[in-house]
Design a protein around this motif. Sequence first.
Motif, PDB file in Angstrom:
ATOM      1  N   LEU A   1      68.128  63.149  23.803  1.00 39.66           N
ATOM      2  CA  LEU A   1      68.868  64.163  24.458  1.00 39.66           C
ATOM      3  C   LEU A   1      69.759  64.980  23.768  1.00 39.66           C
ATOM      4  O   LEU A   1      70.822  65.785  24.311  1.00 39.66           O
ATOM      5  N   GLU A   2      70.299  64.458  22.371  1.00 45.30           N
ATOM      6  CA  GLU A   2      71.254  65.293  21.669  1.00 45.30           C
ATOM      7  C   GLU A   2      70.633  64.882  20.122  1.00 45.30           C
ATOM      8  O   GLU A   2      69.908  64.238  19.892  1.00 45.30           O
ATOM      9  N   PRO A   3      71.283  65.853  19.383  1.00 44.05           N
ATOM     10  CA  PRO A   3      70.707  65.797  18.182  1.00 44.05           C
ATOM     11  C   PRO A   3      71.500  64.738  17.042  1.00 44.05           C
ATOM     12  O   PRO A   3      72.593  64.639  17.521  1.00 44.05           O
ATOM     13  N   ARG A   4      70.890  64.135  16.343  1.00 46.22           N
ATOM     14  CA  ARG A   4      71.376  63.025  15.574  1.00 46.22           C
ATOM     15  C   ARG A   4      72.934  63.773  14.724  1.00 46.22           C
ATOM     16  O   ARG A   4      73.758  62.966  14.517  1.00 46.22           O
ATOM     17  N   GLU A   5      72.642  64.923  14.303  1.00 43.56           N
ATOM     18  CA  GLU A   5      73.624  65.325  13.303  1.00 43.56           C
ATOM     19  C   GLU A   5      74.929  65.762  14.259  1.00 43.56           C
ATOM     20  O   GLU A   5      76.188  65.821  13.458  1.00 43.56           O
ATOM     21  N   MET A   6      74.900  66.092  15.387  1.00 44.97           N
ATOM     22  CA  MET A   6      76.170  66.495  16.128  1.00 44.97           C
ATOM     23  C   MET A   6      75.992  65.867  17.415  1.00 44.97           C
ATOM     24  O   MET A   6      75.518  66.321  18.522  1.00 44.97           O
ATOM     25  N   PRO A   7      76.438  64.461  17.536  1.00 42.30           N
ATOM     26  CA  PRO A   7      76.327  63.910  18.793  1.00 42.30           C
ATOM     27  C   PRO A   7      77.156  64.435  19.776  1.00 42.30           C
ATOM     28  O   PRO A   7      78.332  65.057  19.651  1.00 42.30           O
ATOM     29  N   HIS A   8      77.004  64.285  21.223  1.00 43.25           N
ATOM     30  CA  HIS A   8      77.827  64.952  22.186  1.00 43.25           C
ATOM     31  C   HIS A   8      79.287  64.536  22.310  1.00 43.25           C
ATOM     32  O   HIS A   8      80.204  65.182  22.554  1.00 43.25           O
ATOM     33  N   GLU A   9      79.392  63.134  22.112  1.00 39.27           N
ATOM     34  CA  GLU A   9      80.637  62.679  22.076  1.00 39.27           C
ATOM     35  C   GLU A   9      81.623  63.231  21.037  1.00 39.27           C
ATOM     36  O   GLU A   9      82.684  63.527  21.020  1.00 39.27           O
ATOM     37  N   GLU A  10      81.056  63.759  20.021  1.00 38.67           N
ATOM     38  CA  GLU A  10      81.734  64.623  19.041  1.00 38.67           C
ATOM     39  C   GLU A  10      82.032  65.984  19.472  1.00 38.67           C
ATOM     40  O   GLU A  10      83.225  66.560  19.074  1.00 38.67           O
TER      41      GLU A  10
END
Length: 328
Positions: free
Chosen positions: A297-306
Motif C-alpha cells: 500500500l506504500e512504496p519501500r523508498e518513501m513510507p507514508h510515515e515519512e
Amino acid sequence: MTHDSLMRVGIVGAGWIAEKAAITLNGMADCEAYAVGSRSMEKAEGFARKWGIARAYGSYTEVINDPQVDLIYVATPHSHHYDVTREAIMAGKACLVEKAFMANSRQTKDILDLAHERKVFIAEAIWTRYQPVVGIVRGLIADGRIGQPALITATLAYNMMHKERIHRPELCGGALLDVGVYALNFVRMFTDAPIRTIDGHCVQNDQGMDLTNAVTMVLENGVVANVQSAATCVGDNIGVIAGPKGNLIIDNINNPQTVTVNGPNRTYVETIRVPRQITGYEYQFSACRQALIDGLLEPREMPHEETLYIMQLMDQLRRKWGVRYPMD
C-alpha cells in the motif's frame, strides 16, 4: 499486477511536470503514459498528440474512471492535490502524488488514513527518494568513509519569480513546499534520527509567502543540519554531508549526478557517477509498479510515515513564520 504486465499511467494535469512524466514514461519498457486529463479538453488533446498518449480527457474524473488506468499520477499544483487524490482513492485507484504531497499535514493524514482504510496504494512523488544515489550515499556512510556525520548542509534555489503560483497563498505559494521539501528530504534520507529542534527564518512577499528561507535542525544523534531554499535566486543546489574523516559532496540535491568523496583536510578521494537515466523520474514509476506487483500500500523508498513527518515539519516552520494558506 503481474511481473510481466505493463503499468498504464493516467496523468492528471497537463503542465510542465506532467510533460516530464510523459517523456519519462515514453522511455520505459514496462510503464506507459496511457491517458491524460486536463480541465480543458483542448489542452488534454494537445498534450496527448505531442506525447503520443492514447486517451485524452477534458476532466480529471474521466481519467480516474478509465478502467485501463493502473496508476493515477497527480501533477496539479499542491493546492489542488487533495480533492483529486481523494476522488481517485474512493474509486480504488492507486496514486502517485507530486510533492509536496498535500498543502498541510491535516490533509496528508486524512488522505493516508483514507488510503489505508480502503486498502489503496498511494505514494509521494518526491523523485530524489527513489533514485539509486540514495543507496550509494547511504553505503558510503555505512562503510565509515567519512566517519559519523556531524553536519549536513543543503541548498535548493531557483529564480521562479515569474511563476504566478509562487506568489499566491491559494496556490500554496512560496519556496518551502516547492523546493524546501527537497532540502528537508535530503537530510532525512541520510539520517532518520528524530529532530530535536527545528527553527528558521524567511523573507516573504506582500501576500505572506516565503520566497527565501533558511532552516536549522538539531537531531537527536548530534547532527546539525542547515538547509536553505528560495524562489528568488540561482542556488548552487549542492548538498554536503560532513564527518570527522571527510565529506561527501552531492552536486545537485534535486537530481544528483555525482557524489564527490573527500578525505581528511578535504583531500580528494574519488567521484562516483550515478547510473545513466531517462530523466530521473523513472525510478519512482518503477518503484510504484513493483509495489503494486508485491501488493503493498506504500512504496519501500518513501513510507507514508515519512511523507507525514516532512509535512509536519513544514507546517511547524510555516506556523513560526506566519505563512498561511486558505486550506490551513
